[in-house]
Write an enzyme that holds these catalytic residues in place. Sequence first.
Site, PDB file in Angstrom:
ATOM      1  CG  HIS A 183      34.955  15.264  37.955  1.00  0.00           C
ATOM      2  ND1 HIS A 183      34.680  16.390  37.220  1.00  0.00           N
ATOM      3  CD2 HIS A 183      36.155  14.802  37.503  1.00  0.00           C
ATOM      4  CE1 HIS A 183      35.662  16.607  36.351  1.00  0.00           C
ATOM      5  NE2 HIS A 183      36.565  15.659  36.501  1.00  0.00           N
ATOM      6  CG  HIS A 184      34.786  21.621  40.080  1.00  0.00           C
ATOM      7  ND1 HIS A 184      33.548  22.217  40.123  1.00  0.00           N
ATOM      8  CD2 HIS A 184      35.667  22.560  40.521  1.00  0.00           C
ATOM      9  CE1 HIS A 184      33.668  23.459  40.562  1.00  0.00           C
ATOM     10  NE2 HIS A 184      34.945  23.688  40.810  1.00  0.00           N
ATOM     11  CB  SER A 185      32.018  17.716  35.607  1.00  0.00           C
ATOM     12  OG  SER A 185      32.059  16.363  36.022  1.00  0.00           O
ATOM     13  CB  SER A 191      38.333  19.416  38.296  1.00  0.00           C
ATOM     14  OG  SER A 191      39.126  20.201  37.454  1.00  0.00           O
TER      15      SER A 191
END
Length: 525
Positions: free
Chosen positions: A194-196, A82
Amino acid sequence: MPSRSGGLAATATHTAGSSTEVAGDLAGFDARAGVDAPPARPIERRAPREVVRTLSDWCQSDEMSAFETVLWRADADRAMRSPLLAIEQLDSVPDWERLIEAHESLVRFAPRLRQRVVEAPLDLGTPRWSVDPHFDLRLHVWRARLPDGAGWPELLESAARLAMSAFDRTRSPWEAVLYEGLPGGKAAYLLKMHHSLTDGLGAAQLLDQLHSRDREPAPTPAGPTPPSPPSSWASPLGVLAHQVRSDVTSVPSLLKTAGSGALGALSNPAAALRSATRYGSSLRRMLSPLAADSSPLLAERGPAWRFAALDVPLKDLRAAAKAAGGTLHDAYLASLLGGYRRYHAALGRHMESIPVAIPISVRRPGDPGGGNRITGARFSAPIGTVDPRARIEQVRELVLAARSEPAIDSMGLVFPTLARLPGQLSTQLVCSVTRANDLQASFVPGTRTDRYLAGAHVERVYPYAPRPGCPAMITLVTHRDMGCIGVNFDPASFTEPELFIRCLLEGFTEVLALAPGSASPSART
């Protein structure tokens, strides 16, 4: 950048029905530090003081949300990685020292960018963010040069390879690359996160902090930097200990909340019953199977990502949307669906509808920057509708229906459970849903005015969101007078990639034709 971005955000909910359903007009790019960073050197641009203060609070919690936890652990599956990417086209090569200074300032004001993820033993509970005592900006920002004679095809190929590469999980999950060697003395800047870390809007907030409003603005004093309180979550055992304490102390709060809800229901049982019935009906619609089946033409899945970049004139797309009684977002979705219809027709297939997923931003004015504040919707999208005006009208109805669902927040019910499962299992469960989508699409509002990066003019910004096992993830960001569209697609699904891009352009062309005199869309070559 992405979401509003997109990867897993659009997996949890949908509005069932053969006439379609869609998401909202936009989709969606705290941190604590425990070491003293060197003072940031003056840089060539300065955001207003209130913006800087907001960024110092960018991501306020050092604990990942359940949604972010699932995103982080899904990286073990290459198909479910992601990353969010933004590629900026610059009119010239920016000054390297000033670019480094801009990143030093960015990291200073957004301390999350010098934090790494720490997991509890056996991945129990949710991970936490902790300052990286060995943070080195040189490991996150570097430069590269394209081969002689290279252009956008080579740039996009290199960007796709970088997107597919895994982050070093012992460092903060972001990196930036300056590409030199584009024709005409131009350059490109790539930011990968990162999508986090954040959704697309949070990423756009960071990207804007790197920019200035003038090519050569007069330097101003940096001013005092917000203090960085120490982090106490530097070890896996520390994360586990906190998780246990958090679970224990949350019980009284849960009981109090449940008790308050029960008292409220007793005081007005009729209203409580009506509310529960509405929510239950909505949740049933959200979780019921879609009417549309996945396209057999796109059934194959592969590990590779392939990027394309499209330009669409915003003024003309808005005019076309207005002519059909829709919004810019409605016209954008209708154009993509038209491209899918044309691609299927060119290969001898007819589909009335396909499964589509879209993230919906739940950000509100005054919300802190960063983080992931998105939910999502899945829907049966009408690609069989030939008339672009009718297609925009259908999309508009579905947008309004999806946004008005009482259970639109049902993702908040699903992901806390997924986050407590072993990472491999939660990834498999999410992938079983996302793989069924034939298209995921996102929309991110950008800047309306000129921006500069270390002395170079930002001419275009192309967003790329993760493609979680589906054939294509397509994202639009508005930049000045242009809609910049990043297409992340699977070449195993779209076996005729040049045809696919041409059909997407034709899908936009037929929508733009609703506004006479519109300019034509184009692809970067």
